[in-house]
Write an enzyme that holds these catalytic residues in place. Structure first.
Site, PDB file in Angstrom:
ATOM      1  N   ASP A 172       0.931  -1.207  -0.039  1.00  0.00           N
ATOM      2  CA  ASP A 172      -0.194  -0.016  -0.049  1.00  0.00           C
ATOM      3  C   ASP A 172       0.829   1.252   0.060  1.00  0.00           C
ATOM      4  OD1 ASP A 172      -2.360   1.594   0.473  1.00  0.00           O
ATOM      5  OD2 ASP A 172      -1.559   1.593   2.635  1.00  0.00           O
ATOM      6  N   LEU A 173       0.425   2.323  -0.415  1.00  0.00           N
ATOM      7  CA  LEU A 173       1.215   3.545  -0.399  1.00  0.00           C
ATOM      8  C   LEU A 173       1.108   4.585   0.629  1.00  0.00           C
ATOM      9  CD1 LEU A 173       3.215   5.342  -2.066  1.00  0.00           C
ATOM     10  CD2 LEU A 173       1.100   6.355  -3.284  1.00  0.00           C
ATOM     11  N   ASP A 174      -0.038   5.220   0.863  1.00  0.00           N
ATOM     12  CA  ASP A 174      -0.386   6.142   1.877  1.00  0.00           C
ATOM     13  C   ASP A 174      -0.367   5.583   3.276  1.00  0.00           C
ATOM     14  OD1 ASP A 174      -0.713   8.736   0.446  1.00  0.00           O
ATOM     15  OD2 ASP A 174      -2.199   7.653  -0.721  1.00  0.00           O
TER      16      ASP A 174
ATOM     17  N   THR B  79      -2.249   0.630  -4.493  1.00  0.00           N
ATOM     18  CA  THR B  79      -2.628   1.669  -3.954  1.00  0.00           C
ATOM     19  C   THR B  79      -4.406   2.069  -4.576  1.00  0.00           C
ATOM     20  OG1 THR B  79      -2.109   4.019  -3.299  1.00  0.00           O
ATOM     21  CG2 THR B  79      -1.568   3.096  -5.430  1.00  0.00           C
TER      22      THR B  79
ATOM     23  N   LYS C 241     -10.308  -0.822  -2.835  1.00  0.00           N
ATOM     24  CA  LYS C 241     -10.240  -1.604  -1.721  1.00  0.00           C
ATOM     25  C   LYS C 241     -11.618  -1.011  -0.867  1.00  0.00           C
ATOM     26  CE  LYS C 241      -5.021  -1.026  -1.644  1.00  0.00           C
ATOM     27  NZ  LYS C 241      -3.972  -0.727  -0.694  1.00  0.00           N
TER      28      LYS C 241
ATOM     29  N   ASP D 171      -1.475  -0.747   6.215  1.00  0.00           N
ATOM     30  CA  ASP D 171      -1.321  -0.083   7.512  1.00  0.00           C
ATOM     31  C   ASP D 171      -2.793  -0.044   8.154  1.00  0.00           C
ATOM     32  OD1 ASP D 171      -2.197   3.198   7.089  1.00  0.00           O
ATOM     33  OD2 ASP D 171      -1.915   2.253   5.180  1.00  0.00           O
TER      34      ASP D 171
END
Length: 217
Positions: free
Chosen positions: A6-8, A108, A141, A166
């Site tokens: 995942d990115l953020d 993402t 997602k 996260d």
């Protein structure tokens, strides 16, 4: 084996900006959500984000696109003012994956152009074989689509892939796809439901390298 990130909130420290920019954007249009409610928006993709926001604000006619555009403006102002910081252990883990010839990709909710821009600004883009966005699939997602598509693009079976997340919506997405989910909590720890979906939960991205190495022996 492949590792999907995942990115953020996982690779870059941006969830804290979303946490304050979503409520601020909604306030601009006359709506109010609590801090706890803002956390439910993390990694939430289309079409779920649209309906969820309408429910939170109790307005079926809420102009999601207008709110989102204003939120994006506030978000960019935060980045310009406070900077784009890499999460602890990210570089160490990505270097480890390169050294051990383990494929790395991003999966993402952020659109592809912005995701690549953020990764480039953070100096992380060269580490990745693919950048997969939820914009490339029908559902974001917590649906499994983005992870299934990422696995397909890498030529890997989901059961052979680790997903690093996260937030709850991302964990649910990766778990539904059949990936082994490693959570590195950012804004909140996992609850009992999420714990049942996890392969592992670690405090720092760097710890994942040791975990993967033990699995390859």
């Amino acid at each position: 084996m492949a590792v999907l990130f995942d990115l953020d909130g996982t690779l870059i420290d941006t969830e804290k900006y979303y946490r304050k920019c979503w409520p601020a954007a909604l306030e601009h249009f006359g709506y109010h959500i609590t801090d706890e409610e803002s956390l439910t928006l993390r990694s939430l993709g289309r079409p779920f984000a649209i309906e969820h926001l309408k429910q939170l604000c109790k307005d079926p006619d809420l102009d999601y696109e207008a709110v989102r555009e204003y939120r994006k403006m506030l978000f960019e102002e935060c980045l310009e003012k406070e900077g784009l910081n890499v999460k602890p252990g990210a570089v160490e883990l990505l270097q480890f994956l390169k050294e051990h010839h383990i494929t790395a990709a991003v999966a993402t909710a952020t659109d592809t152009q912005r995701a690549c821009s953020y990764l480039e600004k953070a100096g992380l883009l060269p580490y990745f074989d693919k950048v997969i966005s939820a914009a490339m699939v029908q559902k974001g997602k917590p649906a499994p689509d983005v992870y299934l598509y990422a696995c397909e693009q890498l030529g890997e079976l989901p059961r052979d892939c680790y997903a690093v997340e996260d937030a709850p919506n991302g964990v649910k997405s990766a778990h539904a796809a059949g990936c082994k989910v490693i959570m590195v909590p950012d804004q909140t720890p996992p609850d009992a439901e999420l714990e049942g979906m996890l392969f592992a939960c670690v405090d720092n991205l760097a710890a994942i390298g040791t975990l993967l190495l033990s699995r390859r022996r």
